[in-house]
Design an enzyme around this catalytic site. Structure first.
Site, short mmCIF file in Angstrom:
data_model
loop_
_atom_site.label_atom_id
_atom_site.label_comp_id
_atom_site.label_asym_id
_atom_site.label_seq_id
_atom_site.Cartn_x
_atom_site.Cartn_y
_atom_site.Cartn_z
N ARG A 86 0.60 -1.05 -0.08
CA ARG A 86 -0.02 -0.02 0.07
C ARG A 86 0.83 1.62 -0.30
NH1 ARG A 86 -5.47 1.88 3.44
NH2 ARG A 86 -6.06 0.22 2.08
N HIS B 210 -7.15 0.93 -6.60
CA HIS B 210 -8.09 -0.43 -5.62
C HIS B 210 -8.11 -1.52 -5.61
CE1 HIS B 210 -7.75 -1.25 -1.49
NE2 HIS B 210 -8.19 -0.12 -1.01
N GLN C 41 -9.98 -4.11 -3.37
CA GLN C 41 -11.22 -3.31 -2.52
C GLN C 41 -12.76 -3.73 -4.08
OE1 GLN C 41 -11.63 -1.63 0.22
NE2 GLN C 41 -14.49 -2.35 -0.29
N ASP D 138 -17.35 7.28 -1.64
CA ASP D 138 -16.09 7.03 -0.21
C ASP D 138 -15.97 8.75 0.06
OD1 ASP D 138 -13.45 6.24 0.45
OD2 ASP D 138 -12.86 6.67 -1.57
N CYS E 39 -16.61 1.46 0.92
CA CYS E 39 -15.13 0.51 0.81
C CYS E 39 -14.50 0.56 2.42
CB CYS E 39 -14.27 1.57 -0.07
SG CYS E 39 -13.64 3.20 0.27
N ARG F 45 -13.83 -8.72 1.66
CA ARG F 45 -11.56 -8.05 1.40
C ARG F 45 -10.78 -9.12 1.62
NH1 ARG F 45 -9.74 -2.81 1.01
NH2 ARG F 45 -8.10 -4.00 0.82
N1 CP Z 1 -11.17 -0.33 2.14
C1 CP Z 1 -9.84 -0.41 2.95
O1 CP Z 1 -9.09 -0.18 2.45
O2 CP Z 1 -9.99 0.34 4.33
P1 CP Z 1 -8.80 0.05 5.18
O3 CP Z 1 -7.84 1.42 4.83
O4 CP Z 1 -8.85 0.19 6.52
O5 CP Z 1 -7.86 -1.26 4.67
N1 NVA Z 2 -10.08 6.38 -1.59
C1 NVA Z 2 -9.42 6.58 0.04
C2 NVA Z 2 -9.94 4.70 0.23
C3 NVA Z 2 -9.21 4.05 1.51
C4 NVA Z 2 -9.88 2.54 2.10
C5 NVA Z 2 -8.35 6.29 0.48
O1 NVA Z 2 -7.75 6.74 -0.68
O2 NVA Z 2 -7.98 7.30 1.50
#
Ligand code: CP
Ligand code: NVA
Length: 315
Positions: free
Chosen positions: A116, A143, A146, A233, A272, A300
Site C-alpha cells: 500500500r 484499489h 477493494q 467514498d 469501501c 476483502r
Molecule cells: N477499504 C480499505 O482499504 O480500508 P483500509 O484503509 O482500512 O485498509
Molecule cells: N479513497 C480512499 C480509500 C481508502 C480505503 C483513500 O485512498 O484514502
C-alpha cells in the site's frame, strides 16, 4: 457470459495483481468463484491450508484497518505467514530504492508482497524487479482488491453481475478507478457521478469505456435513477489535504435518503470504508438495512485469499 454461468478452472495466468487493466473477465470470475468457495469453507470451519509454508510480506506506507488485517488473517488461515513491514521501519523510500529492496526480498524466500503506497509506478517497479508476486493494496490510482470484494458483494446480493447498475457518487479517486475497470470487465453498468473538476482520471475512464458500459455524469438524479447499487467514498483520500473548495463541490454528491429514494427499491448502499459520516454519506443510509458495507469489508478477506492462492500457490 455472466459469472453465474462460468465454469472455473482453478487457475489464472498472472503472477501479479497491479491494476486490473490486464485481467480478463474470466480471470475475475476465477477469483470470485474461488473467493466464494473459500468463504464457504471459512464459515463451515473447514481447514483450507492451500498456502502452507508461504510468506506474504506487507509493505504499508499509508494507514489501514481492513487491508492489513484481512491480508494478515487471510494468509494465516491459508496456512502461511505474514511479515508486516511498515514504511517507517524499513529502508525503502528513505535510503534504498525499490529496485534494491526487490532484489533483497527475493533472496529471503518471500512468496508475495502486498503493498500500500502512493505511486502506482512503485508497485509496478517492485513487480518488475522482484521474484515474488506483488498485490496492490491501494495506491493513489487504484484499489483493485477493494473493487473485487465489491463486485463479489454485488454478485452475492443479486445472483449475477451482468447488467447490474452501480452508480458511484463523489470524488473520482483510486476506488472508482478500480470499480470502473472491474465493473466494465464483468458486464456491469457503471455510472460515475462527480462534479466538474473531480471526475476520475480521463485515461483510466477511457480504458474502462473501451471494455464495457461506463458513463460519467454530473447529474445525481440521472445516476441514481434505476440504480441497483449506490456507492460513495471519502472526499479526501489519504495523502490529500482538506480543501474547502473541493468540500463545497462534493457536498451535493452526498448519498442520503433522498438520493437512495431515486434508486430501485431493492438497491443497496456500498462504501469501501472508512466512512466520514455526515460528509459523503448520512448515518441513516450507512446504518440502514440496505447498507452492505460490512459484507464488502468481510469479502476483502475472501477475495484476497483467492488472489493469494491463484498468484502465490503456483511455485
Ligand atoms: N477499504 C480499505 O482499504 O480500508 P483500509 O484503509 O482500512 O485498509
Ligand atoms: N479513497 C480512499 C480509500 C481508502 C480505503 C483513500 O485512498 O484514502
Amino acid at each position: 457470459m455472466d459469472v453465474s454461468n462460468y465454469k472455473p478452472k482453478g487457475r489464472i495466468e498472472h503472477k501479479h495483481l497491479l491494476n486490473l487493466l490486464d485481467y480478463s473477465e474470466s480471470d475475475i470470475f476465477e477469483i470470485l468463484h474461488l473467493a466464494q468457495s473459500l468463504k464457504a469453507a471459512q464459515h463451515k470451519g473447514k481447514k483450507h491450508e492451500f498456502l502452507k509454508g508461504k510468506t506474504l510480506a506487507m509493505i504499508f506506507s499509508k494507514p489501514s484497518t481492513r487491508t492489513r488485517v484481512s491480508f494478515e488473517m487471510g494468509i494465516r488461515q491459508l496456512g502461511g505467514h505474514s511479515l508486516f513491514l511498515p514504511y517507517n521501519d524499513i529502508r525503502l523510500g528513505h535510503d534504498e530504492t525499490i529496485h534494491d529492496t526487490a532484489h533483497v526480498l527475493s533472496r529471503y524466500g518471500i512468496d508475495g508482497v502486498a503493498i500500500r503506497t502512493f505511486k502506482q509506478s512503485d508497485v509496478e517497479d517492485l513487480a518488475k524487479h522482484g521474484s515474488f508476486s506483488v498485490i496492490n493494496g491501494l495506491t493513489d490510482d487504484f484499489h483493485p482488491c477493494q473493487a473485487l470484494a465489491d463486485i463479489m458483494t454485488v454478485m452475492e446480493r443479486f445472483g449475477h453481475l451482468s447488467g447490474v447498475k452501480l452508480a458511484y457518487f463523489g470524488d473520482g479517486n483510486n476506488v472508482v478507478n478500480s470499480l470502473m475497470l472491474a465493473g466494465a470487465k464483468v458486464g456491469m453498468k457503471v455510472v460515475v457521478c462527480s462534479p466538474n473538476g473531480y471526475a476520475p482520471n480521463p485515461e483510466i475512464t477511457a480504458a474502462a469505456q473501451k471494455m464495457g458500459d461506463v458513463t460519467v455524469t454530473d447529474n445525481v438524479e440521472e445516476a441514481a435513477t434505476d440504480a441497483d447499487a449506490l456507492y460513495t467514498d471519502v472526499f479526501f483520500s489519504m495523502g490529500q489535504a482538506r480543501n474547502p473548495e473541493k468540500e463545497k463541490a462534493l457536498a451535493p454528491y452526498q448519498v442520503n435518503s433522498h438520493v437512495m429514494s431515486m434508486a430501485k427499491q431493492e438497491a443497496v448502499f456500498m462504501h469501501c470504508l472508512p466512512a466520514h459520516r455526515g460528509e459523503e454519506v448520512t448515518d441513516d443510509v450507512i446504518d440502514s438495512p440496505r447498507s452492505v458495507v460490512f459484507e464488502e469489508a468481510e469479502n476483502r478477506l475472501h477475495v484476497q485469499k483467492a488472489i493469494m492462492c491463484l498468484l502465490m500457490g503456483k511455485k
